[in-house]
Scaffold this active site. Structure first.
Site, PDB file in Angstrom:
ATOM      1  N   ASN A   1       0.869  -1.183   0.000  1.00 34.49           N
ATOM      2  CA  ASN A   1       0.000   0.000   0.000  1.00 34.49           C
ATOM      3  C   ASN A   1       0.902   1.227   0.000  1.00 34.49           C
ATOM      4  OD1 ASN A   1      -1.776   2.053   0.443  1.00 34.49           O
ATOM      5  ND2 ASN A   1      -2.357   1.422   2.519  1.00 34.49           N
TER       6      ASN A   1
ATOM      7  N   LYS B   1       0.115   4.308  -0.201  1.00 35.77           N
ATOM      8  CA  LYS B   1      -0.467   5.501   0.435  1.00 35.77           C
ATOM      9  C   LYS B   1      -0.190   6.724  -0.451  1.00 35.77           C
ATOM     10  CE  LYS B   1       0.045   3.128   4.792  1.00 35.77           C
ATOM     11  NZ  LYS B   1       0.179   3.173   6.236  1.00 35.77           N
TER      12      LYS B   1
ATOM     13  N   HIS C   1      -9.320   1.671   4.916  1.00 31.25           N
ATOM     14  CA  HIS C   1      -8.032   1.796   5.609  1.00 31.25           C
ATOM     15  C   HIS C   1      -8.194   2.737   6.814  1.00 31.25           C
ATOM     16  CE1 HIS C   1      -3.873   2.685   6.512  1.00 31.25           C
ATOM     17  NE2 HIS C   1      -3.579   1.572   5.872  1.00 31.25           N
TER      18      HIS C   1
ATOM     19  N   GLU D   1      -6.443   5.007   7.894  1.00 31.15           N
ATOM     20  CA  GLU D   1      -6.162   6.434   7.643  1.00 31.15           C
ATOM     21  C   GLU D   1      -7.375   7.124   7.016  1.00 31.15           C
ATOM     22  OE1 GLU D   1      -2.524   5.559   5.607  1.00 31.15           O
ATOM     23  OE2 GLU D   1      -1.678   4.924   7.524  1.00 31.15           O
TER      24      GLU D   1
ATOM     25  N   GLU E   1      -5.340  -4.680  10.527  1.00 33.63           N
ATOM     26  CA  GLU E   1      -4.275  -3.700  10.732  1.00 33.63           C
ATOM     27  C   GLU E   1      -4.536  -2.923  12.030  1.00 33.63           C
ATOM     28  OE1 GLU E   1      -2.266  -2.674   6.749  1.00 33.63           O
ATOM     29  OE2 GLU E   1      -3.910  -1.280   6.996  1.00 33.63           O
TER      30      GLU E   1
ATOM     31  N   GLY F   1       2.951   2.122  10.785  1.00 32.03           N
ATOM     32  CA  GLY F   1       3.976   3.153  10.632  1.00 32.03           C
ATOM     33  C   GLY F   1       4.709   3.497  11.914  1.00 32.03           C
TER      34      GLY F   1
ATOM     35  N   SER G   1       3.630  -2.293  10.298  1.00 30.66           N
ATOM     36  CA  SER G   1       5.078  -2.420  10.511  1.00 30.66           C
ATOM     37  C   SER G   1       5.621  -3.787  10.097  1.00 30.66           C
ATOM     38  CB  SER G   1       5.443  -2.102  11.962  1.00 30.66           C
ATOM     39  OG  SER G   1       5.093  -0.763  12.282  1.00 30.66           O
TER      40      SER G   1
END
Ligand code: 13P
Length: 253
Positions: free
Chosen positions: A10, A12, A98, A100, A170, A176, A216
């Site tokens: 991904n 992003k 996702h 985010e 996730e 991250g 991660s």
């Protein structure tokens, strides 16, 4: 039941078109698609909307996925991209939900459900992301959160339509941050998700569905996750951006 392993990068909001093209050249030079085929691994990347066409053109054999798609075919939805637009460039996959998008843009499991239903009705594959925040993890309500996200997000789908769905667990606190979830946590929640799919869609669908872990994931830990019984692959952010690291991820599966 043997499920295929799946490595999805991904990207992003990273990589210009030129950078995406350079990545594709490296993938070609390193014969990564062939390596993936030999290992029986599904391999793909999810570039920005802007780079989709370039990646489709230059990375033959890679699964190319969008990072989101709107549920409406067309209309007054400024900034969005529709399913027919993706299908026109032969993109048949999208990440949905996702964290985010959920955190910064108010995506809910309900809107994810509208998107997923529109996708499967148009023969598109969804990689549906679920996961708890750090506060939810600390409060011990991870499974309640996951249940709501899975039940609402997949509401109204038929057993057969589940063939279009990949799930990705996730945990938000691991994305991250370098604080990857332990293999035990990943296995526990992926197994819980498989149990939910069994409850909602029956045993066959639950045994077939691929469930990925994301957060991660790096070349040095991917192997351990993929040993877990219910973890069928990885959704990788940072470590998927450089072709060398993407190659190492694949090699280490
Ligand atoms: P990182 O691999 O950078 O933690 O990102 C994970 C992710 O959000 C993939 O969708």
């Amino acid at each position: 039941m043997a499920r295929k392993k799946f490595l999805m990068g991904n990207w992003k909001m990273n990589h210009t078109i030129a950078e995406a093209n350079a990545f594709c050249e490296d993938v070609k030079d390193a014969s990564l698609v062939k390596l993936a085929r030999n290992k029986g691994v599904m391999l793909g990347v999810a570039p920005t909307f802007l780079s989709l066409t370039a990646v489709k053109k230059h990375a033959h054999g890679l699964i190319v996925s969008a990072q989101d798609v709107h549920y409406a075919d067309h209309g007054a939805y400024t900034s969005n991209i529709s399913i027919p637009m993706l299908k026109e460039i032969d993109v048949n996959w999208s990440i949905i939900g996702h964290s985010e998008k959920r955190t910064y843009e108010g995506e809910t499991s309900f809107t994810c459900n509208r998107k997923i239903k529109a996708m499967v009705a148009n023969d598109m594959h969804a990689i549906y992301c679920v996961g708890e925040t750090a506060a939810q993890y600390d409060a011990g309500i991870t499974k309640d959160v996951i249940r709501e996200q899975v039940v609402t997000g997949l509401q109204g789908l038929t057993k057969d339509q589940m063939a279009y769905i990949v799930l990705a667990y996730e945990p938000v606190w691991s994305i991250g941050t370098g604080k990857n979830a332990s293999v035990e946590i990943a296995q526990d929640i992926c197994s819980y998700i498989r149990g939910l799919i069994n409850e909602l869609f029956g045993k066959v669908a639950s045994q077939k569905v691929q469930i990925l872990y994301g957060g991660s994931v790096k070349p040095n830990n991917i192997h351990d996750y993929l040993q877990a019984e219910d973890v069928d692959g990885a959704l990788v952010g940072g470590a998927s951006l450089k072709s060398a690291s993407f190659k190492e991820l694949l090699e280490n599966i």
